[in-house]
Design an enzyme around this catalytic site. Sequence first.
Site, PDB file in Angstrom:
ATOM      1  N   HIS A  18     -11.307  -5.338  10.615  1.00 23.42           N
ATOM      2  CA  HIS A  18     -11.893  -5.101   9.105  1.00 23.42           C
ATOM      3  C   HIS A  18     -13.263  -4.597   9.351  1.00 23.42           C
ATOM      4  O   HIS A  18     -14.151  -4.954   8.279  1.00 23.42           O
ATOM      5  CB  HIS A  18     -12.115  -6.451   8.486  1.00 23.42           C
ATOM      6  CG  HIS A  18     -10.682  -7.013   8.132  1.00 23.42           C
ATOM      7  ND1 HIS A  18      -9.841  -7.745   8.994  1.00 23.42           N
ATOM      8  CD2 HIS A  18      -9.985  -7.208   7.054  1.00 23.42           C
ATOM      9  CE1 HIS A  18      -9.100  -8.236   8.509  1.00 23.42           C
ATOM     10  NE2 HIS A  18      -8.935  -8.046   7.173  1.00 23.42           N
ATOM     11  N   GLU A  28       0.742  -1.156   0.156  1.00 27.10           N
ATOM     12  CA  GLU A  28       0.059   0.158   0.228  1.00 27.10           C
ATOM     13  C   GLU A  28       0.997   1.541  -0.054  1.00 27.10           C
ATOM     14  O   GLU A  28       0.529   2.221  -0.512  1.00 27.10           O
ATOM     15  CB  GLU A  28      -1.150  -0.019   1.295  1.00 27.10           C
ATOM     16  CG  GLU A  28      -2.244  -0.849   1.100  1.00 27.10           C
ATOM     17  CD  GLU A  28      -1.694  -2.539   1.573  1.00 27.10           C
ATOM     18  OE1 GLU A  28      -0.508  -2.844   1.813  1.00 27.10           O
ATOM     19  OE2 GLU A  28      -2.706  -3.300   1.565  1.00 27.10           O
TER      20      GLU A  28
END
Lengths: 340, 336
Positions: free
Chosen positions: A134, A65
């Site tokens: 998450h 990322e």
Amino acid sequence: METAKKRILTGNKAMAEAIALEMERDSNVFVLGEDVGKYGGIFGSTQGLIDRFGAERVLDTPISETAFIGAAIGAAAEGMRPVAELMFVDFFGVCMDQIYNHMAKIPYMSGGNVKLPMVLMTAVGGGYNDAAQHSQTLYATFAHLPGMKVVAPSTPYDLKGMMISAIRDDNPVVFMFHKSLQGLGWMDQLDASVEHVPEEAYTVPLNKAKVAREGSDVTIVGIQMMMHYAMEAAERLSKEDGIEAEVVDLRSLAPIDRDTIVKSIKKTSRLLVVDEDYLSYGMTAEVAAIAAEHALDELKAPVRRLAIPDVPIPYSDPLENFVIPGPERIYEEVKKMMRS
Amino acid sequence: MTQSNENQSSVSVEKLKWMYEQMVKIRYYEDQMVEVYTEGKKPVFNIGAGTVPGEMHLSTGQEPAAVGIGAHLKKEDTVTSPHRPHHHAIAKGVDLKRMTAEIFGKETGLGKGKGGHMHLFDPEVKFACSGIVAAGIPHAVGAAMAAKMKGKDWVAVAFIGEGAANAGAFHESLNLAALWNLPLIVVVEDNAYGISVPKKSSTSVDSNDKRADAYGIAGAYVKDNDPIAMYLAAEEAVSRARNGQGPTIIEIETYRYLGHFQGDPELYRDKAEVPGLRELDPIVKLKEKLIEKSTDEKELDEMEERAKQEVDEAYQFARDSNFPAPEAALEDVFTS
């Protein structure tokens, strides 16, 4: 023409359509991220794009990322218009330096001489037992930091129109889409995740809240799932109790549309703010502060807030349901407010 | 890989002169900054006081890395640089007046006084820097991507210190650049210290060009802070990048004559170290080389004068410029 069947799209198809239209319109637009190619994005936001535009413009990245968000910044500085996907907003921890120290600050530190026309789209939200790493929305974490526009559309129509606006904007835009509103076949099927979406390109502004339901007794401010839950609660309040709630869909967290919020409070004199983010220092506090600064004299009752009670999102059903506000809680809270 | 003397003699005198003049300019620029930085900080050092407040990381001694590769770059090539950026900026042709004004915090600065010495951005010559170690590498990857997407032969160079080679962004970026065969060159300036920690205490390999093997890309090592060897290594790397043959890591052994930042007590190194390094000065050596190649000493004097004059004018421009209006702090968060 009344009989013409209106085309219905899910949230993710509306997003993918928006990106496709912009890729057709402008060759500088490209997509990069994890599983955005053949998979079409884990939440479907890039479905079909690789088949239409090829692997040169729809790039599957390694699990890096920092590198690919940083590369999007570098490409944007060169006049490209990247759309990068951070799969879950929870993953911000591995790349926040690029997002906040660079994407958000370079335009300012350069005195406006460097423009970063890029979109960082990311999935937010819980309610499906994905636990603490998450399930967050982190709305306020991003909206707190200057230099990024932060939007969180609640409907397929707005997902498409705001994505088109985001891609055309010359500033970095963090585009948060809610997993539950994508219309995924492998999640709870919500009515709110499908609606009529026009085929052509259109824009929805990135700085305007929307009054999703008119009402005269109480204002409920929310975004994404909390806005939809507020709508459910409002229907029940109307039917069972004769209470008419006005629901404001914030849509944009930064900049926040103070005018629409204040106007609604002046109309209803009561304010409930509902958030799928942590309670303290969050969006609910910001909206309450706006009420205190601009409409305190109009309030007939103290401002009330419903949000995640400053705990990580737990896994097990009863625990998760306890911490994420739902329609029932909103309904009860409004009834309490109306008694005061 | 090191360059032979035979290769060294292949570099044109014109290129050597260009490098010499740039190195003199950089050295003189930093020497001036050493002086200016102390204005308003005596007798008691206060980092936030004086003509130039804030942290100051100077590149004195590290000129060869910047000019050796700068000699091969054009305006359309991108350079990203870290917290010690002046030599890279000067070698890339950043507007010296506006750069100096930025360091002085003036409204005529590159960032209208919002960036400062670690945040210099000159899109005219595609130069950017960042105060976060290793963070500029992915930006260079993105510039290299953009060049490839646009079908141009432009390259992107990321300058980093040897300490940055241990940051995650280094690995992620090089893997990505190698995977996508991008025109990227990472120049690792090994000045022997990450602030105070010696390289041997922070890095598992003796030189970071060896890490190129991990990505299946080319690596080159330049020893002795040699600008000509740097020029030759960069020539290969830039040509590789322009011809679509992928990224390169070049590590250069360089010397940091000053502290990590101005005001660094440098208790971590022997007092004799810097004088020893200054004996090996690359500017003196390059001047000798030019004289050896029968360059007129008068011409060298003229080059030195020209470089110094440009620097003096830049400092004067910065001094004469106005500070921004305080409320300008509210501008430039977003572009309209």
